[in-house]
Design a protein around this motif. Structure first.
Motif, PDB file in Angstrom:
ATOM      1  N   GLY A   2      58.426  68.915  36.025  1.00 44.87           N
ATOM      2  CA  GLY A   2      58.540  67.405  35.723  1.00 44.87           C
ATOM      3  C   GLY A   2      58.860  66.902  34.551  1.00 44.87           C
ATOM      4  O   GLY A   2      59.234  67.934  33.578  1.00 44.87           O
ATOM      5  N   SER A 168      43.035  57.875  44.849  1.00 42.27           N
ATOM      6  CA  SER A 168      44.218  57.305  44.457  1.00 42.27           C
ATOM      7  C   SER A 168      44.003  55.657  44.729  1.00 42.27           C
ATOM      8  O   SER A 168      43.506  55.460  45.721  1.00 42.27           O
ATOM      9  N   ASN A 236      50.472  53.071  39.519  1.00 49.67           N
ATOM     10  CA  ASN A 236      49.237  53.777  39.764  1.00 49.67           C
ATOM     11  C   ASN A 236      48.271  53.046  39.009  1.00 49.67           C
ATOM     12  O   ASN A 236      48.096  52.626  37.922  1.00 49.67           O
ATOM     13  N   ILE A 295      51.954  58.464  43.876  1.00 48.13           N
ATOM     14  CA  ILE A 295      53.296  59.504  43.423  1.00 48.13           C
ATOM     15  C   ILE A 295      54.395  58.539  43.310  1.00 48.13           C
ATOM     16  O   ILE A 295      55.505  59.332  42.654  1.00 48.13           O
ATOM     17  N   THR A 300      55.282  58.583  37.295  1.00 50.20           N
ATOM     18  CA  THR A 300      54.697  59.872  37.740  1.00 50.20           C
ATOM     19  C   THR A 300      55.810  61.152  37.643  1.00 50.20           C
ATOM     20  O   THR A 300      57.036  60.813  38.188  1.00 50.20           O
ATOM     21  N   THR A 301      55.499  62.147  37.094  1.00 50.92           N
ATOM     22  CA  THR A 301      56.555  63.145  36.900  1.00 50.92           C
ATOM     23  C   THR A 301      56.445  64.173  38.259  1.00 50.92           C
ATOM     24  O   THR A 301      55.542  63.771  39.237  1.00 50.92           O
ATOM     25  N   ARG A 303      56.064  67.024  38.603  1.00 50.26           N
ATOM     26  CA  ARG A 303      54.980  67.968  39.076  1.00 50.26           C
ATOM     27  C   ARG A 303      53.779  67.203  39.227  1.00 50.26           C
ATOM     28  O   ARG A 303      52.899  67.772  40.179  1.00 50.26           O
ATOM     29  N   GLU A 304      53.463  66.177  38.935  1.00 50.43           N
ATOM     30  CA  GLU A 304      52.170  65.389  39.304  1.00 50.43           C
ATOM     31  C   GLU A 304      52.367  64.919  40.645  1.00 50.43           C
ATOM     32  O   GLU A 304      51.343  65.077  41.210  1.00 50.43           O
ATOM     33  N   ALA A 305      53.606  64.907  41.198  1.00 52.28           N
ATOM     34  CA  ALA A 305      53.628  64.115  42.527  1.00 52.28           C
ATOM     35  C   ALA A 305      53.190  65.294  43.501  1.00 52.28           C
ATOM     36  O   ALA A 305      52.449  65.361  44.612  1.00 52.28           O
ATOM     37  N   ALA A 307      51.601  68.185  42.681  1.00 47.93           N
ATOM     38  CA  ALA A 307      50.113  68.498  42.620  1.00 47.93           C
ATOM     39  C   ALA A 307      49.222  67.464  43.468  1.00 47.93           C
ATOM     40  O   ALA A 307      48.226  67.993  44.070  1.00 47.93           O
ATOM     41  N   ALA A 308      49.435  66.100  43.522  1.00 46.23           N
ATOM     42  CA  ALA A 308      48.601  65.271  44.279  1.00 46.23           C
ATOM     43  C   ALA A 308      48.892  65.391  45.977  1.00 46.23           C
ATOM     44  O   ALA A 308      48.133  65.532  46.746  1.00 46.23           O
ATOM     45  N   HIS A 311      47.172  68.775  46.667  1.00 43.90           N
ATOM     46  CA  HIS A 311      45.606  68.579  46.786  1.00 43.90           C
ATOM     47  C   HIS A 311      45.212  67.793  47.979  1.00 43.90           C
ATOM     48  O   HIS A 311      44.207  68.251  48.799  1.00 43.90           O
TER      49      HIS A 311
END
Length: 354
Positions: A2, A168, A236, A295, A300-301, A303-305, A307-308, A311
């Motif tokens: 990210g 979210s 977000n 996301i 949003t990076t 990596r964060e996208a 990860a979401a 999850h």
């Protein structure tokens, strides 16, 4: 993987990647979870009373029909119409019986990503809209919610829990052009830092207005539906998830039998009111096939996208497994593929959304 975002950048570098590219790691994760749980369709048991758990091919109206008296207070009134003959007369009769007046939002009962969603403000517009759909298609006609702001709230509640959580919150902003009295719509699109990068999204819908010159100060909304792939801008709003909002959403979704996982799309008066759990109405309720749409915020990076995504889909598998232990069954792979193919066929037949 990210990277950080400058606050002035109009979109993230992965925001409009081809679907196959962005979703390949997610498909791989789904397969790995399917092997682990010995059931690739396990998430479809997360909402066992919804066809495929809401993964694909589900009926929007059938989900709304499940709502009890508490939940219905928060859902914008709707009727269904199967296109055939005398569509306008039948639609008017159904709307009158439900106490719904124009304008209304017309949308396919089976669909996704805002495909085919149209706004009918007048009787003539309603007649033209109904005629654009193929025969034998079920439509939802819903009262237009007067509030202009829209958000998506992702909700997860495990079967043994009394209360779920909002994982979210995404604000959906409608991009608009502002006229200067000199430039054409095409020139304004080319000058905007976001729309100039996405001509394939915005220009087709404005094909008959590209040469118009907007008067100074006049605004032209570029999209009606709050869908990212149709051009809405997502922000977000996680900081606005409050106990008050969570409590209200819990009361609503506990009034929909066996609903455990999905996104609720709402329109609301103001962000401050939404934080208090007030002054909002539900457009629709989406199941396992929905995303935590924050996301697609430009900040949003990657990596964060991911990860979401991992999850949320992991939670869908875990909830499905718990429901299987309670006696519910998942959708078989052949049945799921049939519904997915039918949904794809229907999507191709719908008119362009507003």
């Amino acid at each position: 993987m990210g990277r950080g975002k400058d606050e002035h950048e109009p979109l993230s570098f992965f925001e409009f990647w081809p679907g196959w590219l962005f979703y390949t790691p997610i498909v791989a994760y789904w397969i790995a979870m399917g092997v682990r749980y010995r059931d690739f369709g396990m998430p479809t048991a997360a909402n066992p009373l919804i066809s495929t758990g809401g993964l694909c091919g589900e009926s929007k109206s059938s989900i709304l029909d499940m709502a009890g008296p508490i939940a219905r207070q928060f859902i914008a009134p709707w009727v269904v119409l199967d296109t055939d003959t005398n569509d306008l007369a039948r639609a008017q009769a159904a709307l009158a019986a439900a106490g719904i007046s124009l304008p209304v939002v017309v949308k396919p009962d089976i669909g996704c990503n805002g495909t085919g969603v149209k706004l009918a403000r007048t009787t003539d517009a309603l007649a033209l809209t109904l005629a654009e759909f193929p025969r034998g298609v079920r439509l939802v006609l819903q009262r237009l919610i007067p509030w202009e702001h829209e958000a998506g709230l992702f909700y997860i509640r495990h079967p043994q829990e009394d209360c779920g959580q909002i994982t979210s919150l995404t604000y959906k902003d409608v991009p608009a052009l502002t006229g200067d009295g000199r430039s054409t719509v095409a020139e304004l699109l080319d000058a905007d830092p976001r729309t100039r990068l996405l001509p394939h999204i915005y220009r087709p819908r404005l094909a008959d207005r590209l040469n118009d010159v907007l008067p100074k100060g006049q605004t032209l909304p570029l999209v009606f539906t709050g869908n990212h792939c149709k051009g809405a801008i997502f922000r977000n709003g996680a900081a606005d998830i409050t106990p008050a909002l969570t409590d209200v959403l819990n009361r609503i979704l506990r009034d929909i039998p066996e609903f455990h996982f999905g996104r609720i799309d709402v329109k609301f008066r103001s962000e401050s009111a939404l934080r208090e759990g007030k002054d909002f109405e539900i457009i629709e309720i989406n199941g396992v096939g929905s995303e935590a749409t924050h996301i697609w915020d430009a900040h949003t990076t990657l990596r964060e996208a991911y990860a979401a995504q991992f999850h949320h889909y992991g939670e869908a598998f875990r909830i499905g497994a718990k429901n299987r232990a309670r006696g519910w069954k998942s959708t078989s792979l052949p049945a799921g593929i049939r519904q997915w193919r039918e949904q794809k066929r229907l999507l191709r037949s719908y008119p362009q959304n507003d």
